[in-house]
Scaffold this active site. Structure first.
Site, PDB file in Angstrom:
ATOM      1  CG  ASN A  22      -0.283   0.139   2.524  1.00 31.40           C
ATOM      2  OD1 ASN A  22       0.527   1.050   2.705  1.00 31.40           O
ATOM      3  ND2 ASN A  22      -0.573  -0.750   3.477  1.00 31.40           N
ATOM      4  CG  ASP A  65       1.406  -6.193   7.064  1.00 33.49           C
ATOM      5  OD1 ASP A  65       1.864  -5.332   7.839  1.00 33.49           O
ATOM      6  OD2 ASP A  65       1.393  -6.074   5.820  1.00 33.49           O
ATOM      7  CG  ASN A  71      -6.571  -6.487   7.410  1.00 24.83           C
ATOM      8  OD1 ASN A  71      -5.614  -5.803   7.744  1.00 24.83           O
ATOM      9  ND2 ASN A  71      -7.623  -5.967   6.797  1.00 24.83           N
ATOM     10  NE  ARG A  90      -1.901  -8.565   6.029  1.00 19.05           N
ATOM     11  CZ  ARG A  90      -2.726  -7.835   6.773  1.00 19.05           C
ATOM     12  NH1 ARG A  90      -3.172  -6.670   6.300  1.00 19.05           N
ATOM     13  NH2 ARG A  90      -3.121  -8.241   7.963  1.00 19.05           N
ATOM     14  CG  HIS A 168      -7.923  -2.447   4.307  1.00 20.25           C
ATOM     15  ND1 HIS A 168      -6.730  -2.729   4.949  1.00 20.25           N
ATOM     16  CD2 HIS A 168      -8.224  -3.543   3.566  1.00 20.25           C
ATOM     17  CE1 HIS A 168      -6.323  -3.945   4.598  1.00 20.25           C
ATOM     18  NE2 HIS A 168      -7.211  -4.462   3.751  1.00 20.25           N
ATOM     19  CG  ASP A 170      -9.962  -0.748   8.682  1.00 18.25           C
ATOM     20  OD1 ASP A 170      -9.248  -0.336   7.746  1.00 18.25           O
ATOM     21  OD2 ASP A 170      -9.618  -1.684   9.439  1.00 18.25           O
ATOM     22  CB  CYS A 264      -5.330  -1.636  11.195  1.00 17.24           C
ATOM     23  SG  CYS A 264      -5.841  -0.495   9.940  1.00 17.24           S
ATOM     24  CG  ASN A 522     -33.074  34.619 -38.700  1.00 18.41           C
ATOM     25  OD1 ASN A 522     -33.981  34.452 -39.518  1.00 18.41           O
ATOM     26  ND2 ASN A 522     -32.690  35.805 -38.275  1.00 18.41           N
ATOM     27  CG  HIS A 636     -28.140  24.984 -36.297  1.00 19.59           C
ATOM     28  ND1 HIS A 636     -27.588  26.233 -36.127  1.00 19.59           N
ATOM     29  CD2 HIS A 636     -29.468  25.130 -36.122  1.00 19.59           C
ATOM     30  CE1 HIS A 636     -28.549  27.101 -35.889  1.00 19.59           C
ATOM     31  NE2 HIS A 636     -29.711  26.465 -35.877  1.00 19.59           N
ATOM     32  CG  ASP A 654     -16.580  24.729 -34.807  1.00 15.55           C
ATOM     33  OD1 ASP A 654     -17.822  24.727 -34.882  1.00 15.55           O
ATOM     34  OD2 ASP A 654     -15.921  25.680 -34.317  1.00 15.55           O
TER      35      ASP A 654
HETATM   36  N1  ARG Z   1       0.247  -3.420   5.762  1.00 17.78           N
HETATM   37  C1  ARG Z   1      -1.060  -3.861   5.932  1.00 17.78           C
HETATM   38  C2  ARG Z   1      -1.719  -4.048   4.566  1.00 17.78           C
HETATM   39  O1  ARG Z   1      -1.450  -3.295   3.702  1.00 17.78           O
HETATM   40  C3  ARG Z   1      -1.859  -2.883   6.747  1.00 17.78           C
HETATM   41  C4  ARG Z   1      -3.221  -3.377   7.066  1.00 17.78           C
HETATM   42  C5  ARG Z   1      -4.047  -2.368   7.745  1.00 17.78           C
HETATM   43  N2  ARG Z   1      -5.267  -2.941   8.151  1.00 17.78           N
HETATM   44  C6  ARG Z   1      -6.442  -2.373   8.029  1.00 17.78           C
HETATM   45  N3  ARG Z   1      -7.483  -2.978   8.490  1.00 17.78           N
HETATM   46  N4  ARG Z   1      -6.601  -1.248   7.405  1.00 17.78           N
HETATM   47  O2  ARG Z   1      -2.454  -4.976   4.386  1.00 17.78           O
END
Ligand code: ARG
Length: 702
Positions: A22, A65, A71, A90, A168, A170, A264, A522, A636, A654
């Site tokens: 991310n 993570d 998650n 992950r 995400h 959240d 998170c 016209n 037109h 045009d």
């Molecule tokens: N590094 C993790 C990922 O990118 C962070 C997760 C954060 N979790 C969340 N629920 N927003 O997956």
């Protein structure tokens, strides 16, 4: 400890930023301090333990993570939907979380392989437990939402995430006690924002500014009237206080480096089940079929882009690639949309591209009666320029009078389907609604045509002189062919044609039989006749290019003279008008229609000031046209474009690229745009036509 709320957390012993999945992780590899992370996590743990029970899951080496237990999955009552991580980085966490849930006696539901869903990170219960807000767009797939509804027996509201910093749900959305919502609106698309606004009253929505959003203020843990978060501005704290919430800030900077914060790091595992709610999901899927030169013509890309742009999602189920250069390919695509409304929007665009809704082959179009003349039923299908067919009583039939922005009216006996303007709908009509039983017929665009389109269409750009010449050659050639086979060319022209000295060339085109109808307002007629009578156009001397003294009155004198004659035709007959565009029209019996407007002086006796009549007259004159030359008249030209079905060649000239682009938005391959001075264009066109008429000269290249 007042309540029986439980959270699941995972200690940061194995936490690190090890990879980038991310935008927050970018540049942060191994940049988070283990000591500080531990200290920050412990503070959060401590705060939560004061207010709830905190369970722990064992951290695992190699899965840094795992601290982000949000998650792990989504819990409701005794049911858990286990996460299926989008990134392989992950995916190894899944069995560990699964083991923990099973050890606690939860019923664990697992989604089909390749259907990503990232648990409570992307699915948040409304705090009253009435519905589930589910995100999609980055990590979780829209197709997972119907499973959530089914397994958890709850209404699912799908929200599309648009900003990759808030990947995400959240990270930008946090339902709070008493129906409040803390969120960052720009993270969502317009449809989602509307859904949020429909469900949550304005006084309960606490929208945060970007400055708070990027500090993960929405990534908050809410327990009753307490909100635990990384950081909040004074303004936000005050807004929360006004709503009766106390913000507890606890720094989580080391976790922000991985793209996570308070919420998170926790998973609420006691989510009460409301018995009166039941599964509702507005997510819909359809399987469509596309055929043609899918790759060569870029059709498949356009189709998939349209699905995603409109807020849907897709899965390519089958793709048969045509092997030879000329063979076509076909694809079956599963389209998913968050609601029927979005599905309709997506499918009507795909229908425009020639897609066929598969199961629909067996279904008739949905018809609804017109109950008030001139008014279509809600939800009516809006027509396009493409030849369209509708299925009525098991039979596909071609829609007549194809044009865009109309409705499809089916006659009472079900035998005739035609495009009608809203105002023309009658009580006895039944109108096609929804998107069932409709298909458009598109000629497969070949690689050559596509290239030709790209070559000749000066979309939004200023065409170089050479390109203009090439287009002129092409247009001249076609005009000549149409004339020779007795075809029909319609010209729409604005007064600029006269101001730029194009009048004599247009006159010649008419005289030589290249034009079968003239459409304008016209002004074109007034300035043309002003030039014929007085040598000026809007008071400017056409020979010398300078304004003539008192010239601004010329056009009114002309109008007056024609009014005295009774009509343009009579003015020609009486010898008042002896040359020019209108003169040639009258002399060569080329019908014209002058559509009036609010700014018309006079007007001329021929100008049709009843716009509905003028539109009808335009439509009548356009019938059977093979080519339309649109010369410098935005009003037109666009009006004409709307009335014209695909398949009719349109050449739009045009000086303003915006006009040309506007017409190109029709997306029809036959449109050709030329950004240039119309007087110049016409003079080149005449030269080309002269060359064609004297083949000997053309041969020796002079
Ligand atoms: N590094 C993790 C990922 O990118 C962070 C997760 C954060 N979790 C969340 N629920 N927003 O997956």
């Amino acid at each position: 400890m007042a309540s029986q709320i439980r959270f699941l957390m995972c200690s940061p012993d194995r936490y690190d930023v090890d990879y980038v999945i991310n935008p927050w992780m970018e540049g942060n590899i191994h940049k988070s301090s283990p000591e500080r992370a531990k200290e920050q996590w412990q503070k959060l743990h401590h705060i939560l333990k004061e207010k709830a029970i905190v369970d722990l899951v064992e951290p695992q080496g190699g899965w840094p993570d795992m601290v982000f237990t949000a998650n792990a999955g989504l819990v409701l009552g005794d049911n858990v939907v286990l996460s299926r991580f989008f990134h392989k980085e992950r995916q190894g966490e899944e069995p560990h979380f699964k083991r923990w849930f099973e050890s606690q006696g939860y019923t664990v539901h697992e989604l089909p392989k390749d259907l990503p869903f990232e648990g409570a990170g992307d699915a948040l219960l409304d705090r009253e437990g009435c519905c589930l807000w589910a995100g999609y767009g980055f990590r979780s797939e829209l197709d997972s939402h119907p499973y959530l509804a089914k397994w958890l027996d709850i209404e699912v509201l799908s929200l599309r995430l648009m900003d990759d910093r808030f990947y995400h749900l959240d990270t930008c959305f946090c339902p709070l006690t008493d129906g409040y919502l803390l969120y960052y609106p720009p993270a969502f698309d317009a449809y989602s924002n509307r859904l949020i606004e429909m469900r949550i009253p304005a006084e309960k929505r606490i929208a945060v500014e970007e400055a708070d959003a990027v500090k993960f203020a929405c990534n908050a843990v809410n327990i009753d009237k307490v909100v635990v978060l990384n950081q909040a501005s004074d303004g936000l704290k005050q807004r929360l206080a006004e709503a009766g919430f106390t913000a507890i800030e606890t720094p989580l900077t080391e976790f922000l480096k991985a793209g996570g914060a308070a919420k998170c790091l926790t998973l609420r595992v006691t989510e009460p089940v409301r018995t009166e709610v039941c599964a509702i999901v507005s997510v819909e899927s359809r399987i469509i079929r596309l055929e043609g030169h899918l790759l060569d013509s870029g059709l498949i890309n356009r189709a998939l882009d349209k699905i995603v742009e409109a807020g849907g999602s897709f899965q390519v189920l089958k793709f048969d690639l045509g092997e030879q250069r000329q063979s076509t390919s076909s694809a079956e695509i599963k389209v998913t949309a968050p609601s029927h409304e979005v599905m309709e929007a997506i499918l009507s665009q795909l229908i425009d591209l020639g897609a066929l809704d598969l199961p629909q082959e067996e279904r008739d179009a949905k018809l609804e009666p017109v109950t008030s003349a001139g008014v279509a039923p809600d939800d009516f299908y809006v027509t396009t320029i493409y030849p369209t067919e509708v299925r009525v009583n098991g039979e596909w039939m071609r829609v007549q009078n194809q044009r865009m922005d109309g409705a499809i009216a089916v006659s009472a006996d079900g035998k005739v389907a035609q495009c009608k303007l809203l105002r023309d709908l009658e009580i006895s009509d039944r109108v096609v609604v929804d998107i069932l039983g409709i298909r458009t017929v598109r000629k497969p665009e070949s690689r050559e045509q596509r290239n030709a389109q790209e070559f000749s269409f000066m979309s939004a750009g200023v065409s170089s002189e050479r390109r203009v010449e090439l287009i002129v050659e092409q247009v001249a050639w076609e005009l000549r062919q149409i004339r020779d086979r007795g075809g029909k060319v319609v010209v729409t022209a604005g007064p600029v044609v006269i101001h730029t000295g194009g009048g004599e060339h247009l006159s010649q085109l008419i005289r030589e039989g290249y034009v079968q109808a003239l459409l304008g307002g016209n002004a074109i007629a007034v300035h043309d006749m002003e030039q014929a009578l007085m040598g000026t156009s809007l008071g400017v001397d056409m020979q010398r290019g300078v304004a003539v003294r008192g010239g601004h009155r010329h056009h009114l004198k002309v109008i007056n003279a024609i009014r005295r004659c009774g009509s343009i035709a009579q003015a020609v007959e009486k010898g008042v008008i002896k040359s020019g565009v209108m003169y040639e029209c009258v002399k060569h019996q080329v019908p014209f229609c002058l559509a009036g407007s609010i700014r018309d002086d006079g007007p001329l006796p021929d100008t049709q000031m009843d716009l509905i009549k003028a539109q009808e007259e335009y439509a009548r004159l356009l019938e059977g046209a093979e080519m339309i030359l649109m010369l410098s008249s935005m009003l037109h030209s666009i009006g004409v474009g709307n009335m014209t079905p695909a398949g009719v060649k349109m050449v739009c000239v045009d000086i303003n690229p915006a006009v040309v682009t506007k017409l190109s938005d029709r997306g029809s391959i036959e449109s050709l745009g030329v950004v240039t001075d119309v007087g110049l264009f016409l003079s080149l066109l005449i030269q080309q036509l002269d060359k064609l008429t004297s083949p000997y000269r053309a041969l020796i290249g002079t």
